[in-house]
Design a protein around this motif. Structure first.
Motif, mmCIF file in Angstrom:
data_model
loop_
_atom_site.group_PDB
_atom_site.id
_atom_site.type_symbol
_atom_site.label_atom_id
_atom_site.label_comp_id
_atom_site.label_asym_id
_atom_site.label_seq_id
_atom_site.Cartn_x
_atom_site.Cartn_y
_atom_site.Cartn_z
ATOM 1 N N GLU A 91 -30.154 -33.557 -80.638
ATOM 2 C CA GLU A 91 -29.425 -34.799 -80.410
ATOM 3 C C GLU A 91 -28.318 -35.002 -81.452
ATOM 4 O O GLU A 91 -27.203 -35.365 -81.117
ATOM 5 N N MET A 92 -28.637 -34.738 -82.716
ATOM 6 C CA MET A 92 -27.642 -34.912 -83.782
ATOM 7 C C MET A 92 -26.513 -33.896 -83.665
ATOM 8 O O MET A 92 -25.344 -34.241 -83.888
ATOM 9 N N LEU A 93 -26.861 -32.647 -83.329
ATOM 10 C CA LEU A 93 -25.809 -31.631 -83.189
ATOM 11 C C LEU A 93 -24.889 -31.962 -82.025
ATOM 12 O O LEU A 93 -23.667 -31.805 -82.131
ATOM 13 N N LYS A 94 -25.459 -32.430 -80.926
ATOM 14 C CA LYS A 94 -24.617 -32.797 -79.777
ATOM 15 C C LYS A 94 -23.680 -33.946 -80.137
ATOM 16 O O LYS A 94 -22.511 -33.947 -79.748
ATOM 17 N N ALA A 95 -24.191 -34.917 -80.894
ATOM 18 C CA ALA A 95 -23.342 -36.035 -81.332
ATOM 19 C C ALA A 95 -22.227 -35.529 -82.250
ATOM 20 O O ALA A 95 -21.073 -35.955 -82.142
ATOM 21 N N PHE A 96 -22.545 -34.604 -83.154
ATOM 22 C CA PHE A 96 -21.548 -34.017 -84.051
ATOM 23 C C PHE A 96 -20.471 -33.306 -83.230
ATOM 24 O O PHE A 96 -19.266 -33.467 -83.483
ATOM 25 N N ILE A 97 -20.888 -32.517 -82.265
ATOM 26 C CA ILE A 97 -19.941 -31.772 -81.418
ATOM 27 C C ILE A 97 -19.016 -32.722 -80.684
ATOM 28 O O ILE A 97 -17.803 -32.531 -80.649
ATOM 29 N N GLU A 98 -19.603 -33.777 -80.089
ATOM 30 C CA GLU A 98 -18.774 -34.753 -79.355
ATOM 31 C C GLU A 98 -17.783 -35.457 -80.275
ATOM 32 O O GLU A 98 -16.629 -35.663 -79.915
ATOM 33 N N GLU A 99 -18.236 -35.814 -81.481
ATOM 34 C CA GLU A 99 -17.374 -36.542 -82.404
ATOM 35 C C GLU A 99 -16.245 -35.700 -82.984
ATOM 36 O O GLU A 99 -15.147 -36.189 -83.221
#
Length: 101
Positions: A91-99
């Motif tokens: 979840e955190m990596l996906k948020a990082f990628i999106e941001e």
């Protein structure tokens, strides 16, 4: 019943398994007592890890290899480092990628 114990957090979960599976596991464990248990543990580890991940709630799952590669690429291009905690959370990596994409 099989008990899964996490030594680090001291948390445990009771897992109901069919009687025949529990009996077979106890036989296997007795075999392991008579010899080095590493062989069984080595065979069990990847299967157990895969089963654990498939049973996890979506927000608790670790990142996939694809997530890790993509996040590393985004981090390299953006110059924004990824924290150790992020590497263990899908979840955190996906948020990082999106941001940072």
């Amino acid at each position: 019943m099989v008990v899964i114990l996490d030594r680090q957090s001291k948390l445990q979960i009771d897992v109901e398994v069919p009687v025949n599976v529990g009996d077979a596991l106890r036989r296997q464990l007795k075999v392991c007592q008579r010899r080095v248990a590493g062989d069984f543990g080595d065979r069990l580890a990847p299967l157990f890890a895969k089963a654990l991940v498939s049973a996890m709630d979506e927000q608790c799952k670790p990142p996939t290899e694809r997530d890790i590669r993509l996040a590393a690429s985004v981090s390299a291009k953006s110059g924004v480092p990824i924290t150790q905690e992020m590497w263990s959370s899908r979840e955190m990596l996906k948020a990082f990628i999106e941001e940072h994409s």
